[in-house]
Design a protein around this motif. Structure first.
Motif, PDB file in Angstrom:
ATOM      1  N   LEU A 199      -1.545  -1.159  -4.114  1.00 33.51           N
ATOM      2  CA  LEU A 199      -2.609  -0.176  -3.972  1.00 33.51           C
ATOM      3  C   LEU A 199      -1.928   1.159  -3.704  1.00 33.51           C
ATOM      4  N   LEU A 200      -2.148   2.136  -4.594  1.00 37.03           N
ATOM      5  CA  LEU A 200      -1.529   3.452  -4.473  1.00 37.03           C
ATOM      6  C   LEU A 200      -2.587   4.446  -4.022  1.00 37.03           C
ATOM      7  N   ALA A 201      -2.391   5.034  -2.838  1.00 30.50           N
ATOM      8  CA  ALA A 201      -3.383   5.925  -2.244  1.00 30.50           C
ATOM      9  C   ALA A 201      -2.835   7.337  -2.120  1.00 30.50           C
TER      10      ALA A 201
ATOM     11  N   VAL B  90       0.883  -1.167   0.000  1.00 28.82           N
ATOM     12  CA  VAL B  90       0.000   0.000   0.000  1.00 28.82           C
ATOM     13  C   VAL B  90       0.921   1.218   0.000  1.00 28.82           C
ATOM     14  N   LEU B  91       1.056   1.851  -1.162  1.00 33.09           N
ATOM     15  CA  LEU B  91       1.942   2.997  -1.332  1.00 33.09           C
ATOM     16  C   LEU B  91       1.159   4.296  -1.227  1.00 33.09           C
ATOM     17  N   THR B  92       1.839   5.340  -0.770  1.00 28.98           N
ATOM     18  CA  THR B  92       1.185   6.646  -0.663  1.00 28.98           C
ATOM     19  C   THR B  92       1.909   7.662  -1.538  1.00 28.98           C
TER      20      THR B  92
ATOM     21  N   ASN C 278       2.204  12.350   2.280  1.00 30.18           N
ATOM     22  CA  ASN C 278       2.044  12.050   3.699  1.00 30.18           C
ATOM     23  C   ASN C 278       0.588  12.153   4.145  1.00 30.18           C
ATOM     24  N   CYS C 279      -0.199  12.961   3.454  1.00 25.36           N
ATOM     25  CA  CYS C 279      -1.604  13.159   3.840  1.00 25.36           C
ATOM     26  C   CYS C 279      -2.434  11.880   3.753  1.00 25.36           C
ATOM     27  N   SER C 280      -1.964  10.894   3.017  1.00 27.22           N
ATOM     28  CA  SER C 280      -2.700   9.624   2.921  1.00 27.22           C
ATOM     29  C   SER C 280      -2.027   8.508   3.714  1.00 27.22           C
ATOM     30  N   ALA C 281      -1.056   8.878   4.543  1.00 24.44           N
ATOM     31  CA  ALA C 281      -0.310   7.868   5.296  1.00 24.44           C
ATOM     32  C   ALA C 281      -1.196   7.124   6.299  1.00 24.44           C
TER      33      ALA C 281
ATOM     34  N   VAL D 137       1.624  -4.533   3.392  1.00 18.88           N
ATOM     35  CA  VAL D 137       2.496  -3.568   4.053  1.00 18.88           C
ATOM     36  C   VAL D 137       2.236  -2.161   3.541  1.00 18.88           C
ATOM     37  N   ALA D 138       2.131  -1.212   4.465  1.00 19.37           N
ATOM     38  CA  ALA D 138       1.987   0.201   4.101  1.00 19.37           C
ATOM     39  C   ALA D 138       3.370   0.839   4.027  1.00 19.37           C
ATOM     40  N   PHE D 139       3.678   1.447   2.890  1.00 20.63           N
ATOM     41  CA  PHE D 139       4.919   2.193   2.715  1.00 20.63           C
ATOM     42  C   PHE D 139       4.571   3.674   2.662  1.00 20.63           C
ATOM     43  N   VAL D 140       4.738   4.344   3.788  1.00 16.96           N
ATOM     44  CA  VAL D 140       4.330   5.743   3.899  1.00 16.96           C
ATOM     45  C   VAL D 140       5.565   6.612   4.111  1.00 16.96           C
ATOM     46  N   HIS D 141       5.435   7.900   3.793  1.00 18.73           N
ATOM     47  CA  HIS D 141       6.572   8.809   3.875  1.00 18.73           C
ATOM     48  C   HIS D 141       6.093  10.194   4.285  1.00 18.73           C
TER      49      HIS D 141
END
Length: 496
Positions: free
Chosen positions: A187-189, A117-119, A122-125, A150-154
């Motif tokens: 999944l790109l959010a 799950v990529l973002t 940061n607003c969608s983290a 896995v969520a990959f957030v930044h």
């Protein structure tokens, strides 16, 4: 002997254990892992280790004295470079090694099978983390071929200024994770109004929506709660498709290993890094790829790599990176010698030159076949280099984005590091730390000093573990559960 001399031309030795005054001629207490002068060194003269300059005497240094930050000074590199003068190609292996991996439609092979799950921003983290956390081990038990969601957030993706370098880096990183062979579904959010527009990313890299690649943003869906619910539904539909992937026997040439070090000490360049270098040579002989990174941590050793450049153009690309870093640190009122951390120095490393000479050993001895930008796709086989900072999470993030399906991480002070989607093994440089942090360390290269093992024997042990972990054997970091928070894209440029 309680000291180690690495070259006949060196004017220092390294203490295996703390030396008291009088031990082997010491006139100071020499902490374990630290350097002792083997002759008188006049102020301004070079101090040599690995048969290379690691700094200059800041004062007259007497034979038997402790050499460290109090009497050794750093100077910027001023080298003339040779290209291709030390080419030592490895003969192809007589026996083709294999592992059990996941063949992808792209032709690449994964060692794990994650849904990411990529973002875009940061607003969608928070949305991404909520979506990923829904898929508990109990739910995933029905999908035995899926390693996890896995969520990959930044912390970036918007308000990005400057010349576009940071924007392009983030684009390459997101695309690289989406296409990493260890990722079976994406999944790109996003939020919707950010600088890093999902549509731009799709257009720039030719991504297409389908059963294993889905996108959405919070503003279009109608808020956080609805976005999380929709994201869960999208992944529920994706799971059976990703679960259809099964492991098949594939050649070791499909491995691309990120060569990394962190929490280094004086033993890093003597035990673990040379052993990893030998393992890299074994992999290259199989047709595989090793990717060295951390440009500030080859500073002062880059001339050794340019001598191994397969072409002058490859060597020039490496020097261009060095010049960029010199300018970058100057503009930011820093110094290339700021890199050794307090822990590095406590472990006996004094200057970036000393640290770099040890770090570069992870690349083995074969020709340098390619130099790449941060998170750029590595296409060459053999030993390669990717630009990155020395900060481990940011560097590994770039290596995984570049296509690495394994991570090999050496450490002397100790590191609790892991990365998803690429499994990370940790190699201890010394037996004392290995015993203290045995729950986090996979291999003890300290046996080269403590037990008299050869670099080659430990290197083969490392290489054989690469094959096993590529086939699914869990590393210590995976068993503990590390890797969900180590996605750290390198951010360059102003935040506007």
């Amino acid at each position: 002997m309680t000291t180690v001399r690495l070259s006949d031309v060196d004017n220092v030795v390294t203490a295996k254990t703390q030396l008291a005054i009088g031990d082997e001629g010491a006139i100071d207490i020499i902490p374990r892992g630290h350097k002792m002068a083997t002759c008188d060194i006049a102020k301004g003269d070079p101090v040599l280790k690995y048969a290379q300059v690691i700094g200059y005497a800041a004062q007259d240094i007497a034979k038997g004295a402790h050499i460290h930050t109090h009497n050794l000074e750093f100077r910027n590199v001023d080298a003339s470079y040779e290209f291709g003068t030390n080419l030592r190609p490895v003969a192809p292996a007589t026996k083709q090694d294999t592992f059990m991996g996941y063949k992808r439609p792209t032709g690449r092979v994964g060692t794990r099978n994650y849904i990411a799950v990529l973002t875009s921003v940061n607003c969608s983290a928070t949305a991404a983390r909520m979506i990923a956390s829904h898929f508990t081990p109990d739910i995933l038990a029905a999908y035995p071929n899926v390693d996890g969601v896995v969520a990959f957030v930044h912390g970036t993706g918007c308000a990005m200024g400057g010349d576009g370098t940071g924007f392009e880096m983030l684009q390459r990183t997101l695309w690289g994770y989406a296409k990493n062979p260890n990722v079976g579904g994406v999944l790109l959010a996003g939020l919707g109004c950010e600088m890093m527009q999902i549509d731009w990313l799709i257009e720039a890299y030719g991504l297409k929506s389908g059963p294993t690649f889905q996108t959405m943003n919070i503003q279009d869906v109608g808020g956080l709660r609805k976005t999380v619910a929709l994201g869960i539904k999208k992944i529920e539909a994706m799971l059976p498709v990703v679960n259809q992937s099964t492991r098949e026997e594939v050649p070791a040439s499909e491995l691309m290993v990120a060569l990394q070090c962190g929490g280094s000490d004086a033993w890093s360049g003597i035990t673990a890094n040379p052993a990893v270098g030998y393992a890299c040579d074994l992999l290259v002989a199989q047709g595989g790829t090793g990717v060295l990174a951390e440009t500030p941590e080859i500073y002062g050793a880059e001339h050794l790599l340019t001598a191994r450049a397969a072409t002058p153009e490859i060597g020039e690309k490496l020097i261009d990176l060095i010049k960029w870093w010199e300018d970058y640190t100057t503009r930011n009122r820093g110094s290339m010698d700021n890199n050794p951390s307090p822990g590095n120095k406590a472990g006996g490393l004094t200057t970036i030159l000393e640290k770099s000479l040890g770090a570069a050993a992870k690349g083995g001895t074969t020709p340098l076949n390619g130099v790449y930008k941060y998170a750029e796709q590595v296409t060459a086989k053999g030993f390669t280099f990717m630009d990155s900072p020395g900060y481990d999470p940011a560097s590994v993030t770039g290596q995984i984005a570049s296509g690495c399906n394994l991570v090999c991480f050496t450490t002397g002070r100790g590191s609790a590091f892991g990365a998803k989607p690429s499994p990370s093994m940790k190699v201890a440089t010394n037996t004392e730390m290995f015993n203290r942090l045995h729950e986090d360390m996979d291999i003890n290269a300290g046996t080269i000093i403590s037990d008299g093992k050869s670099v080659e024997d430990v290197g083969r042990e490392i290489y054989e573990m690469w094959l096993r972990m590529a086939s699914g054997e869990k590393t210590k970091s995976e068993e503990i559960g590390l890797g969900d928070y180590e996605f750290v894209p390198w951010q360059v440029g102003a935040v506007m």
